[in-house]
Design an enzyme around this catalytic site. Structure first.
Site, PDB file in Angstrom:
ATOM      1  CG  HIS A 267      40.562  73.169  52.391  1.00  0.00           C
ATOM      2  ND1 HIS A 267      41.189  74.261  51.831  1.00  0.00           N
ATOM      3  CD2 HIS A 267      41.322  72.090  52.066  1.00  0.00           C
ATOM      4  CE1 HIS A 267      42.270  73.853  51.190  1.00  0.00           C
ATOM      5  NE2 HIS A 267      42.378  72.548  51.319  1.00  0.00           N
TER       6      HIS A 267
ATOM      7  CG  ASP B 294      41.968  64.924  53.289  1.00  0.00           C
ATOM      8  OD1 ASP B 294      42.651  64.304  52.467  1.00  0.00           O
ATOM      9  OD2 ASP B 294      42.317  66.017  53.774  1.00  0.00           O
TER      10      ASP B 294
END
Length: 317
Positions: A194, A253
């Site tokens: 991320h 995700d």
């Protein structure tokens, strides 16, 4: 209904822009009116998404068109499951976990692509429906809101090519993915890493703590264990293969797609559910931009590409 889009995010965009025509004060960008418009869109996004999907399935799969009206006494998560399922039934655990997903996806700052899009478009003074439609266009991209769909497809591909009980088999295939020799040849292990959360994604950690009970309830504990194994091995493979300046861990995700799958939510609705949650964040940022901005956001642009000599079109091969 005669020609629904093949992508549910486009269905949402078209629906939002259609609502402009039903708003007598669509171009009023006073804070009071924008707040009313945003609250209306937050309330309608679940219906636009689920009903749009039902029509989509009816048109392309020639299935039955089953429409359940929302129940005002139920939560947003409960209504989504009720409207989506033919029998309208769901468990308390399912509703709780979907509600948690909506909360965790709602907002995490203005630096993400779709929220920044909201700021840029809102700064021009345009209407709420146009601004939100633009954000939906951003969220549609596989590098943003569509990432969890990529995770699901990647995990299916990995399962087909590895021995799930062999760590070395998994490591070998993940290395092939990184070398752009497997899956979609992008060189990316989706759901890992991320831009902001380097040590860990707190949203992923929260979701993970709730997944196992649902997986057991659905009889899919083996699939959950496979995800846990990939979550452990992938960062090690990435660290060995790439020069890393920060940590790599599973992001939201990686697990959200698995949760939606356990809930029986179709892949086509993964990103629209993200949009349902993010609508509250977009609303807050639009109001912030209209309240505190006053100037159009116009980034400086400096072309740094090398210039090639001009060749006439007639002389090009």
């Amino acid at each position: 209904m005669k020609r629904p889009s093949v992508d549910m995010m486009n269905v949402l965009q078209r629906s939002v822009l259609t609502l402009y025509a039903y708003d007598d004060n669509a171009d009023d960008i006073s804070i009071e009116n924008v707040l009313l418009q945003c609250m209306d869109l937050i309330a309608k996004f679940p219906m636009l998404s689920v009903y749009g999907y039902q029509v989509f399935k009816h048109y392309y799969d020639d299935g039955s068109l089953i429409i359940h009206n929302p129940d005002p006494s139920m939560s947003t998560a409960e209504n989504i499951l009720r409207m989506l399922r033919p029998d309208g039934e769901y468990s308390a655990l399912e509703a709780k976990l979907l509600d948690l997903c909506l909360v965790l996806h709602a907002e995490h700052g203005g630096g993400n692509n779709s929220t920044f899009t909201d700021h840029v478009v809102s700064s021009s003074g345009t209407d709420t429906y146009s601004a939100i439609a633009a954000s939906l266009g951003s969220l549609k991209g596989p590098r943003h809101g569509g990432a969890n769909v990529k995770v699901i497809k990647m995990m299916e591909d990995i399962r087909e090519h590895v021995n799930p009980d062999s760590d070395s088999s998994i490591e070998n295939y993940l290395n092939q993915i990184l070398d752009k020799k497997a899956f979609d040849n992008s060189g990316l292990i989706y759901g890992m890493g991320h831009a902001v959360y380097s040590l860990s994604d707190p949203r992923a950690k929260i979701l993970k703590s709730f997944i196992k009970p649902l997986a057991i309830e659905k009889g899919l504990e083996d699939e959950y264990k496979f995800y846990r194994k990939i979550e452990t091995i992938a960062p090690q493979v990435i660290a060995a293969k790439r020069k890393m300046y920060k940590g790599v861990s599973a992001n939201i995700d990686f697990y959200s797609g698995l949760i939606y799958r356990l809930l029986g939510i179709p892949t086509e609705l993964f990103t629209p559910i993200f949009a349902m949650a993010r609508m509250s964040g977009w609303s807050a940022h639009r109001i912030e931009e209209l309240s505190n901005g006053g100037k159009i956001i116009r980034p400086a642009y400096d072309a740094v590409a090398e210039h090639s000599p001009y060749v006439k079109l007639s002389e090009r091969k």
